[in-house]
Design a protein around this motif. Structure first.
Motif, PDB file in Angstrom:
ATOM      1  N   PRO A 167     -23.656  11.266  -4.793  1.00 16.89           N
ATOM      2  CA  PRO A 167     -24.409  12.005  -3.765  1.00 16.89           C
ATOM      3  C   PRO A 167     -23.534  12.309  -2.548  1.00 16.89           C
ATOM      4  CG  PRO A 167     -25.020   9.691  -3.754  1.00 16.89           C
ATOM      5  CD  PRO A 167     -24.133   9.889  -4.943  1.00 16.89           C
ATOM      6  N   PRO A 168     -23.967  13.271  -1.695  1.00 17.98           N
ATOM      7  CA  PRO A 168     -23.213  13.595  -0.478  1.00 17.98           C
ATOM      8  C   PRO A 168     -23.143  12.392   0.455  1.00 17.98           C
ATOM      9  CG  PRO A 168     -24.816  15.319  -0.983  1.00 17.98           C
ATOM     10  CD  PRO A 168     -25.131  14.169  -1.885  1.00 17.98           C
ATOM     11  N   SER A 216     -20.396  15.503   3.102  1.00 17.84           N
ATOM     12  CA  SER A 216     -19.522  15.877   1.993  1.00 17.84           C
ATOM     13  C   SER A 216     -20.314  16.566   0.893  1.00 17.84           C
ATOM     14  CB  SER A 216     -18.820  14.640   1.424  1.00 17.84           C
ATOM     15  OG  SER A 216     -19.774  13.790   0.807  1.00 17.84           O
ATOM     16  N   ALA A 217     -19.610  17.246   0.023  1.00 18.53           N
ATOM     17  CA  ALA A 217     -20.245  17.917  -1.109  1.00 18.53           C
ATOM     18  C   ALA A 217     -20.440  16.930  -2.256  1.00 18.53           C
ATOM     19  CB  ALA A 217     -19.378  19.090  -1.558  1.00 18.53           C
ATOM     20  N   ALA A 218     -21.513  17.088  -2.989  1.00 11.52           N
ATOM     21  CA  ALA A 218     -21.771  16.249  -4.152  1.00 11.52           C
ATOM     22  C   ALA A 218     -20.887  16.687  -5.319  1.00 11.52           C
ATOM     23  CB  ALA A 218     -23.245  16.322  -4.530  1.00 11.52           C
ATOM     24  N   ASP A 251     -24.366   0.616  -0.435  1.00 15.57           N
ATOM     25  CA  ASP A 251     -23.836  -0.266  -1.481  1.00 15.57           C
ATOM     26  C   ASP A 251     -23.866   0.385  -2.857  1.00 15.57           C
ATOM     27  OD1 ASP A 251     -23.346  -2.212   0.383  1.00 15.57           O
ATOM     28  OD2 ASP A 251     -25.304  -3.198   0.106  1.00 15.57           O
ATOM     29  N   THR A 252     -24.796   1.297  -3.065  1.00 11.45           N
ATOM     30  CA  THR A 252     -24.884   1.990  -4.340  1.00 11.45           C
ATOM     31  C   THR A 252     -24.897   3.488  -4.087  1.00 11.45           C
ATOM     32  OG1 THR A 252     -27.310   1.875  -4.308  1.00 11.45           O
ATOM     33  CG2 THR A 252     -26.136   0.106  -5.460  1.00 11.45           C
ATOM     34  N   LEU A 253     -24.274   4.242  -5.005  1.00 12.04           N
ATOM     35  CA  LEU A 253     -24.262   5.699  -4.935  1.00 12.04           C
ATOM     36  C   LEU A 253     -24.902   6.224  -6.211  1.00 12.04           C
ATOM     37  CD1 LEU A 253     -20.594   6.194  -3.647  1.00 12.04           C
ATOM     38  CD2 LEU A 253     -22.693   6.237  -2.287  1.00 12.04           C
TER      39      LEU A 253
END
Length: 304
Positions: free
Chosen positions: A100-101, A111-113, A59-61
């Motif tokens: 974040p990844p 994935s890349a950050a 829910d949060t990145l």
């Protein structure tokens, strides 16, 4: 020549897995690298693998909030499955923050950050707020229809208009004759005045009929017969016991004559009007009660 061909075929067979491996993975691409505080922005997630896959999105990145997750879309090309998904995120913290990844659910890709810049509004686009000042007690002007005395005058005017209408109507109907509560003597006095007015041609035929009807009803009410809701025929029947047969019959004919005058069905000669007044006077004149007979003596007085 045959050796060269064999070498080329072997190299191609070796490169195919390498190329396939380089085309798989997970990639997150932002709509743009900077946005305003609280503004929504899209992130496009693409996963290429042997089978359809999806990204694990919390829910949060970090400093970013996930507002919406669009549905997954899958497409197969050259034996590989490409899964795409769109995220809508925003941030309420100004600064430069890292996304974040994101790991894939099944294929193990990550994935890349990358960083996104969250900007505040330019200083010159916002007017500085002034101190809040208290409103003074202001008396708002009242409209004319909001004042109580205006409605009091309106109600008073309506009341006076209704009183004038009904009082004038009653006065026009009977000319003030036969007022409730009048005594037998006052009714006879009114009858005398009515006779004088008729002789002086001060009243019309309908007024004469209405006045005689009202005086008779008032006289009968004194005798216990209330005729406000009764017709002339009913009054004649009910007052039979009050009069001698000849006077009762004459009163009945006079009452028919009075009703004809009231409703404009007949125009009376002066003598006819006087005759009707005289009949009413006879009906309203109280008759003296007969003297009670002396009781017979049952015993003679004794001498001393």
């Amino acid at each position: 020549m045959r050796h060269v061909t064999t070498i080329l075929v072997s190299a191609m067979l070796f490169l195919v897995p390498v190329l396939a491996t380089s085309q798989t993975g997970i990639e997150v691409i932002p709509e743009r690298n900077s946005f305003l505080l609280g503004e929504p922005i899209r992130l496009n997630i693409t996963i290429t693998s042997a089978k359809p896959d999806s990204a694990l999105v919390p829910d949060t990145l970090g400093h970013f909030e996930v507002l919406e997750r669009k549905p997954l879309k899958t497409n197969s090309t050259n034996g590989l499955a490409t899964t795409t998904q769109e995220l809508v995120i925003t941030s309420f913290d100004s600064g430069r923050w890292q996304v974040p990844p994101l790991p894939a659910l099944n294929s193990g890709f990550v994935s890349a950050a990358f960083e996104l810049e969250v900007m505040t509004l330019p200083a010159d686009s916002i007017k500085p707020y002034s101190d809040i000042s208290e409103l003074s007690n202001m008396a708002l002007p009242q409209l004319w229809w909001q004042k109580w005395w205006v409605w009091a005058l309106v109600l008073l005017a309506i009341g006076l208009a209704l009183w004038w209408f009904f009082a004038g109507r009653k006065k026009r109907n009977n000319g003030g004759w036969g007022k409730p509560g009048g005594t037998a003597k006052s009714l006879l006095q009114q009858l005398d005045q009515l006779e004088a007015d008729w002789q002086n041609q001060a009243i019309t035929n309908p007024q004469l009929g209405e006045a005689l009807a009202q005086l008779l009803k008032q006289h009968l009410a004194q005798q216990g017969i209330f005729g406000h809701s009764k017709t002339g025929e009913e009054l004649i029947v009910q007052c039979q016991a009050l009069y001698a047969p000849a006077l009762w019959q004459q009163l009945g004919r006079t009452l028919h004559f009075v009703n004809a005058l009231r409703f404009g069905k007949f125009t009376a000669l002066p003598a006819e009007g006087l005759a009707a007044i005289d009949t009413m006077r006879q009906a309203m004149t109280p008759t003296p009660a007969p003297a009670a007979p002396a009781e017979p003596l049952t015993t003679l007085p004794q001498a001393n």
